[in-house]
Design an enzyme around this catalytic site. Sequence first.
Site, PDB file in Angstrom:
ATOM      1  N   THR A  70     -18.866  -0.171  -6.640  1.00 27.78           N
ATOM      2  CA  THR A  70     -19.058   1.907  -5.433  1.00 27.78           C
ATOM      3  C   THR A  70     -18.193   1.091  -4.145  1.00 27.78           C
ATOM      4  O   THR A  70     -17.237   2.563  -3.908  1.00 27.78           O
ATOM      5  CB  THR A  70     -20.792   1.505  -4.580  1.00 27.78           C
ATOM      6  OG1 THR A  70     -21.971   1.189  -5.628  1.00 27.78           O
ATOM      7  CG2 THR A  70     -20.695   2.797  -3.728  1.00 27.78           C
ATOM      8  N   ASN A 143     -23.302   5.155 -17.395  1.00 32.13           N
ATOM      9  CA  ASN A 143     -23.945   3.959 -17.297  1.00 32.13           C
ATOM     10  C   ASN A 143     -25.694   4.932 -18.067  1.00 32.13           C
ATOM     11  O   ASN A 143     -26.465   3.839 -17.517  1.00 32.13           O
ATOM     12  CB  ASN A 143     -23.912   4.299 -15.851  1.00 32.13           C
ATOM     13  CG  ASN A 143     -24.326   4.840 -15.067  1.00 32.13           C
ATOM     14  OD1 ASN A 143     -23.137   5.577 -15.273  1.00 32.13           O
ATOM     15  ND2 ASN A 143     -24.790   5.613 -13.611  1.00 32.13           N
ATOM     16  N   SER A 193     -17.849  -4.789 -11.605  1.00 27.30           N
ATOM     17  CA  SER A 193     -19.064  -4.860 -10.879  1.00 27.30           C
ATOM     18  C   SER A 193     -19.390  -6.812 -11.348  1.00 27.30           C
ATOM     19  O   SER A 193     -20.119  -6.006 -12.403  1.00 27.30           O
ATOM     20  CB  SER A 193     -20.006  -3.772 -10.514  1.00 27.30           C
ATOM     21  OG  SER A 193     -20.351  -4.779  -9.753  1.00 27.30           O
ATOM     22  N   HIS A 195     -22.895  -7.967 -11.182  1.00 26.73           N
ATOM     23  CA  HIS A 195     -24.131  -7.844 -11.281  1.00 26.73           C
ATOM     24  C   HIS A 195     -24.440  -7.380 -12.569  1.00 26.73           C
ATOM     25  O   HIS A 195     -25.675  -7.076 -13.247  1.00 26.73           O
ATOM     26  CB  HIS A 195     -24.993  -7.696 -10.380  1.00 26.73           C
ATOM     27  CG  HIS A 195     -25.137  -6.257  -9.732  1.00 26.73           C
ATOM     28  ND1 HIS A 195     -26.357  -5.798  -9.620  1.00 26.73           N
ATOM     29  CD2 HIS A 195     -24.094  -5.447  -9.448  1.00 26.73           C
ATOM     30  CE1 HIS A 195     -25.419  -4.255  -9.905  1.00 26.73           C
ATOM     31  NE2 HIS A 195     -24.393  -4.324  -9.653  1.00 26.73           N
ATOM     32  N   THR A 232     -13.644 -11.685   5.596  1.00 26.49           N
ATOM     33  CA  THR A 232     -14.229 -13.255   5.304  1.00 26.49           C
ATOM     34  C   THR A 232     -14.602 -13.339   3.846  1.00 26.49           C
ATOM     35  O   THR A 232     -15.194 -12.326   3.467  1.00 26.49           O
ATOM     36  CB  THR A 232     -14.873 -14.018   5.771  1.00 26.49           C
ATOM     37  OG1 THR A 232     -14.893 -14.251   6.897  1.00 26.49           O
ATOM     38  CG2 THR A 232     -14.788 -15.630   5.083  1.00 26.49           C
ATOM     39  N   CYS A 318     -36.067  15.790 -13.784  1.00 26.06           N
ATOM     40  CA  CYS A 318     -37.141  16.293 -13.754  1.00 26.06           C
ATOM     41  C   CYS A 318     -37.121  15.252 -12.432  1.00 26.06           C
ATOM     42  O   CYS A 318     -37.803  15.700 -11.119  1.00 26.06           O
ATOM     43  CB  CYS A 318     -39.234  16.980 -13.656  1.00 26.06           C
ATOM     44  SG  CYS A 318     -39.215  14.958 -14.547  1.00 26.06           S
TER      45      CYS A 318
HETATM   46  N1  PMP Z   1     -20.192   2.362 -11.260  1.00 23.32           N
HETATM   47  C1  PMP Z   1     -20.825   2.493 -12.334  1.00 23.32           C
HETATM   48  C2  PMP Z   1     -20.774   3.119 -13.380  1.00 23.32           C
HETATM   49  C3  PMP Z   1     -22.378   1.820 -12.616  1.00 23.32           C
HETATM   50  O1  PMP Z   1     -23.347   1.711 -13.445  1.00 23.32           O
HETATM   51  C4  PMP Z   1     -22.869   1.204 -11.321  1.00 23.32           C
HETATM   52  C5  PMP Z   1     -23.955   0.133 -10.605  1.00 23.32           C
HETATM   53  N2  PMP Z   1     -25.258   1.017 -11.191  1.00 23.32           N
HETATM   54  C6  PMP Z   1     -21.956   1.377 -10.009  1.00 23.32           C
HETATM   55  C7  PMP Z   1     -20.831   1.572 -10.552  1.00 23.32           C
HETATM   56  C8  PMP Z   1     -22.125   0.878  -8.953  1.00 23.32           C
HETATM   57  O2  PMP Z   1     -21.537  -0.646  -8.384  1.00 23.32           O
HETATM   58  P1  PMP Z   1     -22.098  -1.608  -7.355  1.00 23.32           P
HETATM   59  O3  PMP Z   1     -23.404  -2.130  -7.500  1.00 23.32           O
HETATM   60  O4  PMP Z   1     -21.229  -3.038  -7.675  1.00 23.32           O
HETATM   61  O5  PMP Z   1     -22.013  -0.779  -6.597  1.00 23.32           O
END
Ligand code: PMP
Length: 372
Positions: A70, A143, A193, A195, A232, A318
């Site tokens: 993000t 996504n 990202s 995670h 940091t 929806c």
């Molecule tokens: N871009 C895409 C395609 C994602 O799937 C996501 C996470 N849902 C993000 C950006 C945002 O990533 P983050 O959780 O690291 O901010």
Amino acid sequence: MIYLDNAATTKICKKAQEARAFAEESAFANSSSLHSFGMKSNALIIKAKEIISSVIDSNPNELYFTKGATEANNIVISSLSGENSIALTSSIEHSSVYDSFSNNEYKEIVYLKNDNYGFIDLDDLKNKLNSDVKLVSLIYVNNEIGTIQDIKAISNIIKSYNKNIILHIDATQALGKISCDVNKLGVDLMSFSSHKFHGPKGVGGLYVRKGILNKIKPVLYGGHQQVISSGTDNHPEIYAMSIALEEQIASNEYEHVNELNLYMRDIILNNIKECRINTPQDNYSPYILSVGFSNIKSEVLLHMFEDKKIYVSSGSACSKGDNNRILLGLGIDKKYSDGVIRFSFSNDISKKDLDYTLDVLKESIDTIRKVM
Ligand code: PMP
């Protein structure tokens, strides 16, 4: 529990946990401190850059860390904004791109056409290029439905028109899963990202091709640590992210995950009436399978799954929020768009898990359709 929501987030892997614990315990100094203990922390950032850059074929110096995709996406879109700047993007981007465009001033933000599977219309791209276009920003793996955009072809079109147009991709659902070689793809900026590939949450980064760093403006000022974003360095998690990526690549799980994806498509199509597979048949990420079921509200189905400890995502038109925009942008038939479920896989899922998921799916759909 059967966790089929890996596109939302993944479980951190053991090695990443150990790497983070090591840094927090034995190398916890500020990575900017000049003493040798600080240098030990900094060495972990250098190591992380080496690992990630070898995966994406960049120079380690072209990597900058952020608190996730993000932040990386927002940095790109705010940096290239301006009253003389036109950006090309799509209406099926993640909200961290889409909303960022809405909140930055551009001369014009142009949304490229896409088909029902999310593939960008390349002729439309050619037609929409002009001398004011400064940025093209597109999602690499969608996504919601897993479509892999043909970034190489897109880059060829853009760069042969004007090599100074900057191509940014959001590779959040791609890194560690499909090739993210920045040179083969021909991209200038790439967000990622941790995670999404079994690393810790709240950390990610931006690849910035050498020579264009001067176009990128920080979102946070006050330090020099990551140049594009100050503060940091979170070196324990930066390091853990790189170890997770290394693990993900070494796991060679792609074939297994692809088998799961194809198996799930098959059993759904053979057992459930009136459904549509939204994920394309070619050029898809096997990690994601999106299916629309007619006469179903996806939230209801999601909760019925949850009662059996199966966790999935709803992608219903929806529902409030972002899925709505993306499903509309994909032009998914109204008949199926309220009942969209996203199954997203990882290595530890088995076909047996999917058989059980299908049993629950069949039963739940029968129940819901009876009362609707
Ligand atoms: N871009 C895409 C395609 C994602 O799937 C996501 C996470 N849902 C993000 C950006 C945002 O990533 P983050 O959780 O690291 O901010």
